[in-house]
Design an enzyme around this catalytic site. Structure first.
Site, short mmCIF file in Angstrom:
data_model
loop_
_atom_site.label_atom_id
_atom_site.label_comp_id
_atom_site.label_asym_id
_atom_site.label_seq_id
_atom_site.Cartn_x
_atom_site.Cartn_y
_atom_site.Cartn_z
CG HIS A 39 25.37 40.64 -13.55
ND1 HIS A 39 24.03 40.73 -14.09
CD2 HIS A 39 25.43 41.77 -12.64
CE1 HIS A 39 23.49 41.84 -13.72
NE2 HIS A 39 24.24 42.39 -12.94
CE1 TYR A 88 16.13 38.31 -9.24
CE2 TYR A 88 15.32 38.92 -11.19
CZ TYR A 88 16.31 38.98 -10.35
OH TYR A 88 16.97 40.20 -10.21
CD GLU A 89 13.24 42.42 -7.71
OE1 GLU A 89 12.16 42.95 -7.43
OE2 GLU A 89 14.31 43.02 -8.20
CG MET A 122 15.50 35.57 -16.22
SD MET A 122 16.63 36.03 -15.06
CE MET A 122 18.17 35.03 -15.61
CB SER A 123 11.69 40.55 -18.08
OG SER A 123 12.37 40.73 -19.14
CB SER A 147 17.59 46.67 -22.63
OG SER A 147 16.84 45.32 -22.94
CB ALA A 160 19.05 42.53 -21.36
CG ASN A 201 24.31 36.14 -22.35
OD1 ASN A 201 23.23 36.93 -21.72
ND2 ASN A 201 24.07 34.87 -22.34
CG HIS A 231 17.73 47.93 -7.53
ND1 HIS A 231 18.06 46.52 -7.95
CD2 HIS A 231 18.99 48.44 -8.10
CE1 HIS A 231 19.33 46.59 -8.18
NE2 HIS A 231 19.89 47.71 -8.33
CG HIS A 246 22.25 47.86 -12.74
ND1 HIS A 246 21.79 48.63 -11.69
CD2 HIS A 246 22.10 46.75 -12.70
CE1 HIS A 246 21.42 47.57 -10.87
NE2 HIS A 246 21.64 46.23 -11.37
#
Length: 329
Positions: A299, A107-108, A241-242, A37, A135, A265, A72, A96
């Site tokens: 996004h 998910y990766e 997602m985390s 975040s 986030a 959002n 990343h 970011h």
């Protein structure tokens, strides 16, 4: 990992290597922070005294998982945080903001056990507590974009379906076979976080502090309207997602936990129009699509909201750490 080696063995090797790269003064952090975040800049605020901060790239640590996303690469940052100079280790991943927030995301394609490996290593480095930020999409209609939510409970959908980070032979060296999670989110820490936020915003602030339930889903797609309604009906206030895998492992190892969600959002809870809706008469092509796009998660929206609120969240974490510094376990 070799067939003979346990997760504890591999995590110990990683921790021993990390210590070999650090000056004596930085080898005993008491607090771990997993940055999401927009909190990655927290590592840049570490003090240079009593010892200069030190960063170690994930790719340099034996056994450490590395991001599958080009550009990343993350790092472990060691140093002293806040006015009271608390020794910390900070996991700083993506520069970011994303709903997954850091580089070892399930998910990766990483396994759950791999995704939480860094948390185990931080425990072996000596931390007693951990702060996790993420986030998330707001499900509670009272929440607004930019609000910060203190997590007080979670719904672990992947875990309930069998993708749990503690699945498999138990690591007795870390914790018990069946850890309870009813007390996962430290009540004393949550009270302190509320107090710290009030102190920060005593003059003026348009941002709100909330508290509620985080629903963990695997991603990487944003949720459908029906899924959002289901999650809200189940009592979830935000969805992301985390974070939850790390919390499960942290509590398995006896760490105290504080976690924040930044609402980036607001989820769409209303059902979409039916194909036979008479109000759609005369609308064709792009006009039809625009009806469905109202409220859709974008996004860039997530990124922008994260950038705007990052400083507040960073200040909140620092203020919280100063308050708990020196408190007895």
């Amino acid at each position: 990992m070799t067939a003979e080696a346990t997760i504890f063995d591999e995590a110990t090797k990683s921790a021993d290597f990390i210590r070999s790269q650090l000056p004596q003064e930085l080898q005993n952090p008491v607090l771990g922070i997993i940055c999401g975040s927009g909190l990655g800049g927290l590592a840049d605020t570490l003090h240079a005294e009593p010892a200069p901060r030190k960063a170690i790239g994930y790719e340099d640590i034996p056994g450490f998982p590395v991001s599958r996303v080009p550009g990343h690469a993350g790092k472990l940052a060691f140093g002293y945080l806040g006015e009271k100079k608390t020794p910390v280790v900070i996991m700083s991943g993506r520069a970011h903001i994303e709903r997954s927030t850091y580089v070892h995301s399930f998910y990766e394609g990483h396994s759950m056990q791999t995704a939480v490996f860094p948390t185990r290593v931080m425990k072996l480095l000596g931390i007693k507590s951990i702060i996790v930020t993420n986030a998330a999409g707001g499900l509670n209609p009272e929440f607004n974009v930019g609000d910060i939510m203190i997590i007080n409970d979670h719904i672990n959908f992947p875990g309930l379906a069998g993708n749990h980070p503690l699945r498999g032979p138990n690591e007795d060296s870390f914790g018990t076979r069946f850890p309870a999670l009813s007390d996962a989110y430290d009540l004393s820490y949550r009270r302190t976080a509320h107090s710290a936020f009030k102190s920060l915003t005593a003059t003026s602030s348009s941002r709100a502090i909330r508290e509620g339930v985080y629903a963990f889903v695997s991603g990487p797609t944003f949720e459908t309207r029906a899924e959002c309604r289901m999650l809200r009906t189940m009592g979830a206030d935000v969805v992301g997602m985390s974070t939850v895998p790390e919390i499960c492992v942290a509590r398995h190892m006896g760490l105290r936990v504080l976690a924040f969600s930044l609402v980036t959002n607001c989820a769409v809870l209303q059902p979409g129009p039916r194909g036979d809706d008479l109000t759609l008469e005369g609308k064709e092509g792009k006009d039809i699509n625009k009806v469905m796009e109202v409220g859709k998660a974008e996004h860039e929206e997530v990124l922008e909201a994260g950038r705007d609120a990052a400083k507040t969240l960073q200040d909140l974490v620092t203020s919280f750490v100063d308050v708990i510094s020196g408190q007895s376990e």
